[in-house]
Scaffold this active site. Sequence first.
Site, mmCIF file in Angstrom:
data_model
loop_
_atom_site.group_PDB
_atom_site.id
_atom_site.type_symbol
_atom_site.label_atom_id
_atom_site.label_comp_id
_atom_site.label_asym_id
_atom_site.label_seq_id
_atom_site.Cartn_x
_atom_site.Cartn_y
_atom_site.Cartn_z
ATOM 1 N N GLU A 109 -25.409 60.432 -24.580
ATOM 2 C CA GLU A 109 -26.679 60.604 -25.486
ATOM 3 C C GLU A 109 -27.626 59.688 -25.738
ATOM 4 O OE1 GLU A 109 -24.681 62.610 -28.780
ATOM 5 O OE2 GLU A 109 -26.144 64.342 -28.599
ATOM 6 N N GLU B 8 -18.569 67.343 -27.212
ATOM 7 C CA GLU B 8 -18.245 67.195 -28.835
ATOM 8 C C GLU B 8 -17.708 68.525 -29.159
ATOM 9 O OE1 GLU B 8 -20.831 66.058 -26.962
ATOM 10 O OE2 GLU B 8 -21.845 64.506 -28.336
HETATM 11 C C1 LIG Z 1 -22.907 62.306 -32.016
HETATM 12 C C2 LIG Z 1 -22.196 62.600 -30.925
HETATM 13 O O1 LIG Z 1 -22.711 63.606 -30.455
HETATM 14 C C3 LIG Z 1 -20.729 62.752 -31.558
HETATM 15 C C4 LIG Z 1 -19.826 62.132 -30.402
HETATM 16 O O2 LIG Z 1 -20.171 61.489 -29.602
HETATM 17 S S1 LIG Z 1 -18.248 62.633 -30.763
HETATM 18 C C5 LIG Z 1 -17.306 61.699 -29.537
HETATM 19 C C6 LIG Z 1 -17.617 62.369 -28.275
HETATM 20 N N1 LIG Z 1 -16.609 61.775 -27.388
HETATM 21 C C7 LIG Z 1 -15.495 62.372 -27.073
HETATM 22 O O3 LIG Z 1 -15.089 63.325 -27.409
HETATM 23 C C8 LIG Z 1 -14.520 61.637 -25.968
HETATM 24 C C9 LIG Z 1 -13.189 61.491 -26.621
HETATM 25 N N2 LIG Z 1 -12.475 60.529 -25.891
HETATM 26 C C10 LIG Z 1 -11.741 61.109 -24.596
HETATM 27 O O4 LIG Z 1 -11.960 62.094 -24.091
HETATM 28 C C11 LIG Z 1 -11.027 60.207 -23.818
HETATM 29 O O5 LIG Z 1 -10.202 59.374 -24.954
HETATM 30 C C12 LIG Z 1 -11.596 59.207 -22.958
HETATM 31 C C13 LIG Z 1 -11.946 59.816 -21.676
HETATM 32 C C14 LIG Z 1 -12.632 58.482 -23.519
HETATM 33 C C15 LIG Z 1 -10.514 58.225 -22.495
HETATM 34 O O6 LIG Z 1 -9.515 58.701 -22.124
HETATM 35 P P1 LIG Z 1 -7.996 57.656 -21.521
HETATM 36 O O7 LIG Z 1 -8.280 56.507 -20.764
HETATM 37 O O8 LIG Z 1 -6.854 58.845 -21.187
HETATM 38 O O9 LIG Z 1 -7.598 57.119 -23.078
HETATM 39 P P2 LIG Z 1 -7.212 57.507 -24.398
HETATM 40 O O10 LIG Z 1 -5.677 57.300 -24.567
HETATM 41 O O11 LIG Z 1 -7.707 58.928 -24.536
HETATM 42 O O12 LIG Z 1 -8.121 56.725 -25.490
HETATM 43 C C16 LIG Z 1 -7.987 55.394 -25.476
HETATM 44 C C17 LIG Z 1 -7.955 55.179 -26.962
HETATM 45 O O13 LIG Z 1 -9.190 55.142 -27.154
HETATM 46 C C18 LIG Z 1 -9.551 56.094 -28.371
HETATM 47 N N3 LIG Z 1 -10.645 56.747 -28.583
HETATM 48 C C19 LIG Z 1 -11.205 57.357 -27.336
HETATM 49 N N4 LIG Z 1 -12.285 57.923 -27.671
HETATM 50 C C20 LIG Z 1 -12.932 57.521 -28.682
HETATM 51 C C21 LIG Z 1 -13.970 57.636 -29.661
HETATM 52 N N5 LIG Z 1 -15.144 58.450 -29.172
HETATM 53 N N6 LIG Z 1 -13.751 57.202 -30.724
HETATM 54 C C22 LIG Z 1 -13.006 56.303 -31.240
HETATM 55 N N7 LIG Z 1 -11.802 56.182 -30.333
HETATM 56 C C23 LIG Z 1 -11.811 56.748 -29.210
HETATM 57 C C24 LIG Z 1 -8.609 56.890 -28.525
HETATM 58 O O14 LIG Z 1 -7.980 57.374 -29.731
HETATM 59 C C25 LIG Z 1 -7.346 56.196 -27.963
HETATM 60 O O15 LIG Z 1 -6.816 55.178 -28.962
HETATM 61 P P3 LIG Z 1 -5.327 54.559 -29.077
HETATM 62 O O16 LIG Z 1 -5.175 53.950 -28.109
HETATM 63 O O17 LIG Z 1 -5.151 54.093 -30.411
HETATM 64 O O18 LIG Z 1 -4.432 55.918 -29.119
#
Ligand SMILES: C[C@H](O)CC(=O)SCCNC(=O)CCNC(=O)[C@H](O)C(C)(C)COP(=O)(O)OP(=O)(O)OC[C@H]1O[C@@H](n2cnc3c(N)ncnc32)[C@H](O)[C@@H]1OP(=O)(O)O
Length: 778
Positions: free
Chosen positions: A166, A186
Amino acid sequence: MVTAVSRYKLRSELDIACKLPIHSERDSGRDDVSTRSLEPPPERAAGAMAATKGRTQMEVGVDGVAVITVCNPPVNSLSVDVLLSLRENYGEALRRNDVKAIVVTGKGGKFSGGFDITSFGGVQGGKIEQPKVGYISIDILTDTLEAATKPLVAAIDGLALGGGLEVAMACHARISTPTAQLGLPELQLGIIPGFGGTQRLPRLVELTKSLEMMLLSKPIKGEEAHQLGLVDSLLSSDDLVHTARRWALDICELKRPWIKSLYKTDKLEPLGEAREILKFARAQARRQAANLEHPLVCIDAIEEGIVSGPRAGLWKVFNSTCGLLFSDTCKNLLHVFFSQRATSKVPGATDLGLTPRKITKVAILGGGLMGSGIATAMILSNYPVLLKESRVRKGKMTEERYEKALSLVTGVLDYERFKDVDLVIEAVIENVKLKQQIFADLEKYCHSHCVLATNTSTIDLNLIGEKTKSKDRIVGAHFFSPAHVMRLLEIVRTQHTSPQVVVDLLDVGNKIKKTPIVVGNCTGFAVNRMFFPYTQSALLFVDLGMDVYKIDRACTKFGMPMGPFRLADLVGFGVAVATGMQYLENFQERVYKSMLIPLMMEDKRTGEASRKGFYKYEDKRKATPDPEIMEYIEKSRSMAGVKPDTELLKLSEKDIVSMVFFLVINEACRVLDEGIAVKASDLDIASIFGMGFPPYRGGIMFWADFIGAKYIHDKLEEWAKRYGDFFKPCSYLAERAAKGIPLTRFPSSASASGRLRLLALCLRLCASPSSSHVSGER
Ligand SMILES: C[C@H](O)CC(=O)SCCNC(=O)CCNC(=O)[C@H](O)C(C)(C)COP(=O)(O)OP(=O)(O)OC[C@H]1O[C@@H](n2cnc3c(N)ncnc32)[C@H](O)[C@@H]1OP(=O)(O)O
């Protein structure tokens, strides 16, 4: 229009994710960009900053480009601190006369993984105050970044997800690497894109594609993003920032367009067509995710933007979705997100500082359905595989990928070539003697560090390895069918399995994109054991007079992909009976000896494969209720000698769900208490990825605590009095119900016996003299 509609397909509830951490009163006093102060706002407006983290860094080059880098490892998530820091750096860049243009990027090869998910729990618990409504999306991203007088270009490597994408879409151009992942996932968290994604994405990639990306939480690669127009150019990581700087200067010099994506209209369909597409999407979401509200909220916000303009769309996001962040769906999906990541943190294995050894070559024994599925999973992740026969199908793969995958498989007839494999996975039929012989042979032919895994779904591993001396190398690798599709991998360790072997298999699991859970050894392990009562209770209720299809309907309405009878048809009655025998031998008091399935089998009615089971299958996989099953049900009831229970027949669908799942919870409690599972959240993940339990309910144990241990216990007691000991609550459940302790609080307050068993297992694993045998580098 029809083409656009038909291009859009929803997959399943499991994929439908969802809303945003912003809320409160609408701020009506909007001031003009040109007069807005770019100083950080008062703390009140920004939220409780003490609980957030991260920052951005700015460097200004001699070319007059300021590069702002997001620094918040591990995924450069956008905490409120990061966003405030971004605004501050940006304000400075706008004020400075030596800055002509700005580039935003992320540190360490990742643009941003989105808003900081770790802060959601704090907001939900009232510990972190939310930013005032519209502050990030409108004040910062729209009216400061996008509206500013100096061009801003996003340089995207690694990930641009959620809030990360975004931010990138609010920039005036985007340059990315071909492999970067871009998406708005999301919905998988029970919220909707809250920083303007619902408005900008349809304007950049067209409505149909944007719906697919948002409703399915499906990221795309940089390459596809470029084709769609979401990114303007593709570059390697090395050239990314350099080119982005040049691009930003080109915009300044009017050599390239200066685009504000919020106000783009060229990709939007005409209003009538857009409404048709949205209507179709709504109908699909209602059908496939009937229990979820947030996909519909997302579609409404997109529609508002198309009909009344993007700013109205942004306000719709805030006004109609404030509640989503506080919904049970969001809390449950957040729990699933963190629990999934926690499955790879295994006491007695991953906390010992061991490094996974390199697994270069894999052998698979048995080329049946499971063996070929496992082989497919392996070759799709580039592991060379030795296999006796292969049924790898082309499916959706490109010709090139298919050929490449197939070239990794070598068919063999004997063990001669097993001497240099690092991992063997046995996937032959469930026959103890055959498996014992295979493992004895493997010990002779494979090198002494080779990991010896079995894909058995029920048989005790100690029995399988009885005739070998390599008990420290024997481990369960239980895949779920179809093995190359199902996400769960149950890794089973015995008291002899070395921690190194567990770490090795966890690594392979991650590489083949599975969600591994590590469990202890017993008949059925964690997943099958926990879900055995799913069909058992249903069979009892049918003998007591309940309708097969009513039970299945109640379970699917609850959110299961299929009810117990449709599932039995899919698995096949042969497998159901074989599994039942294992349980009968080991947990006799908890097996309901229904004659229904054996009676149907006598007539060669064996489930979907024979086109007749509890349902009939005339048209491919379409299951239709079959009145003929009444004949078998009547016989089964008379053999059981039970009379229909009139009280049972009055039950609502909700009560039926309770009666089926409370028994599953009871068994899950035993699995925890015996130390078979190390944490309740592992069982949540197992239930979701192994059995299709609805993720938006948080998993079996999380849902159980939502209902309450006491309620579940009392109901089971009541049913035990009425229908027998089959329903008797276990001691773990009884103790927690009596003391008011949540079922998921484990192991800190687990029963003493469970704690001791778990501790003993961990100590044995750490102290195992044989662990040194396998821990050496190869
Ligand atoms: C305002 C907006 O519209 C609202 C948002 O943005 S909500 C957030 C949207 N983003 C997401 O949903 C992405 C969520 N994350 C993921 O899909 C995956 O973690 C990723 C593709 C980024 C990385 O995957 P991968 O490399 O396999 O690592 P993964 O083990 O999942 O994550 C590594 C660490 O980062 C953390 N992390 C990942 N995304 C995060 C985030 N958005 N915020 C905080 N921590 C996050 C995980 O909890 C993990 O922490 P840990 O090592 O303590 O367990």
